[in-house]
Design a protein around this motif. Structure first.
Motif, PDB file in Angstrom:
ATOM      1  N   GLY A  88       0.803  -1.214   0.000  1.00 46.67           N
ATOM      2  CA  GLY A  88       0.000   0.000   0.000  1.00 46.67           C
ATOM      3  C   GLY A  88       0.838   1.268   0.000  1.00 46.67           C
ATOM      4  N   SER A  89       0.137   2.384   0.091  1.00 43.62           N
ATOM      5  CA  SER A  89       0.796   3.696   0.036  1.00 43.62           C
ATOM      6  C   SER A  89       0.288   4.604   1.152  1.00 43.62           C
ATOM      7  CB  SER A  89       0.520   4.377  -1.305  1.00 43.62           C
ATOM      8  OG  SER A  89       1.021   3.628  -2.380  1.00 43.62           O
ATOM      9  N   ARG A  96      10.882   3.773  -4.044  1.00 40.34           N
ATOM     10  CA  ARG A  96       9.555   3.589  -3.436  1.00 40.34           C
ATOM     11  C   ARG A  96       9.052   4.876  -2.776  1.00 40.34           C
ATOM     12  NH1 ARG A  96       8.943   0.297   0.751  1.00 40.34           N
ATOM     13  NH2 ARG A  96      11.085   0.521   1.517  1.00 40.34           N
ATOM     14  N   GLN A 101       5.961  10.806   0.010  1.00 38.20           N
ATOM     15  CA  GLN A 101       5.078   9.840  -0.635  1.00 38.20           C
ATOM     16  C   GLN A 101       5.718   8.465  -0.512  1.00 38.20           C
ATOM     17  OE1 GLN A 101       1.963  10.244  -2.123  1.00 38.20           O
ATOM     18  NE2 GLN A 101       1.982   8.005  -2.201  1.00 38.20           N
ATOM     19  N   ARG A 130       0.956   8.969   2.400  1.00 32.73           N
ATOM     20  CA  ARG A 130       1.623  10.250   2.140  1.00 32.73           C
ATOM     21  C   ARG A 130       1.706  11.011   3.454  1.00 32.73           C
ATOM     22  NH1 ARG A 130      -0.248  15.707  -0.970  1.00 32.73           N
ATOM     23  NH2 ARG A 130       1.734  16.230  -1.977  1.00 32.73           N
ATOM     24  N   ASN A 150       5.304   4.541  -1.357  1.00 32.72           N
ATOM     25  CA  ASN A 150       4.620   3.522  -2.144  1.00 32.72           C
ATOM     26  C   ASN A 150       5.250   2.156  -1.901  1.00 32.72           C
ATOM     27  OD1 ASN A 150       3.022   5.569  -3.333  1.00 32.72           O
ATOM     28  ND2 ASN A 150       4.529   5.866  -4.965  1.00 32.72           N
ATOM     29  N   SER A 151       4.539   1.127  -2.283  1.00 37.56           N
ATOM     30  CA  SER A 151       5.033  -0.254  -2.147  1.00 37.56           C
ATOM     31  C   SER A 151       5.576  -0.498  -0.743  1.00 37.56           C
ATOM     32  CB  SER A 151       6.119  -0.526  -3.191  1.00 37.56           C
ATOM     33  OG  SER A 151       5.643  -0.325  -4.491  1.00 37.56           O
TER      34      SER A 151
END
Length: 117
Positions: free
Chosen positions: A16-17, A63, A78, A19, A80-81
């Motif tokens: 998932g991500s 990432r 940010q 921020r 990610n992964s």
């Protein structure tokens, strides 16, 4: 005295991500994100140094992306992964002298990121 307030942490599944945001009471040219797991030393995750070329820990390269909105005095991360090993308390830091000396940094209170497998 400068104040930093992080937000955006939470719990997410692997892959998932999230921020993260860091709102600053004053402008700082150089800023960065650190993270810490209980019992371990705080480690630098990403930073924007004096040359404005972002640097990343090897473990997050490709990432995570660090960025800054100078007008809003806000720093972002940010992520990610996400992996379970990214689980930590994440701290925003302002290096107002741009010397890379962590002893002179201003720190936020931290925001928890938890990644489950």
């Amino acid at each position: 005295q400068m104040k930093l307030v992080e937000s955006g942490g939470g719990s997410v599944q692997a892959g998932g991500s999230l921020r993260l945001s860091c709102s600053a009471s004053e402008y700082s040219y150089c800023m960065g994100w650190f993270r810490q797991v209980p019992g371990q030393e705080r480690e630098e995750v990403a930073s924007i140094p004096v040359d404005l070329i972002p640097t990343y820990a090897d473990s997050v390269k490709g990432r995570f992306t660090i960025s800054k909105d100078d007008d809003k005095k806000t720093l972002f991360l940010q992520m990610n992964s996400l992996k379970p090993e990214d689980t930590a308390m994440y701290y925003c830091a302002a290096d107002r002298l741009c010397r890379g000396d962590v002893n002179t940094y201003t720190w936020g209170q931290g925001t928890q990121v938890t990644v489950s497998s």
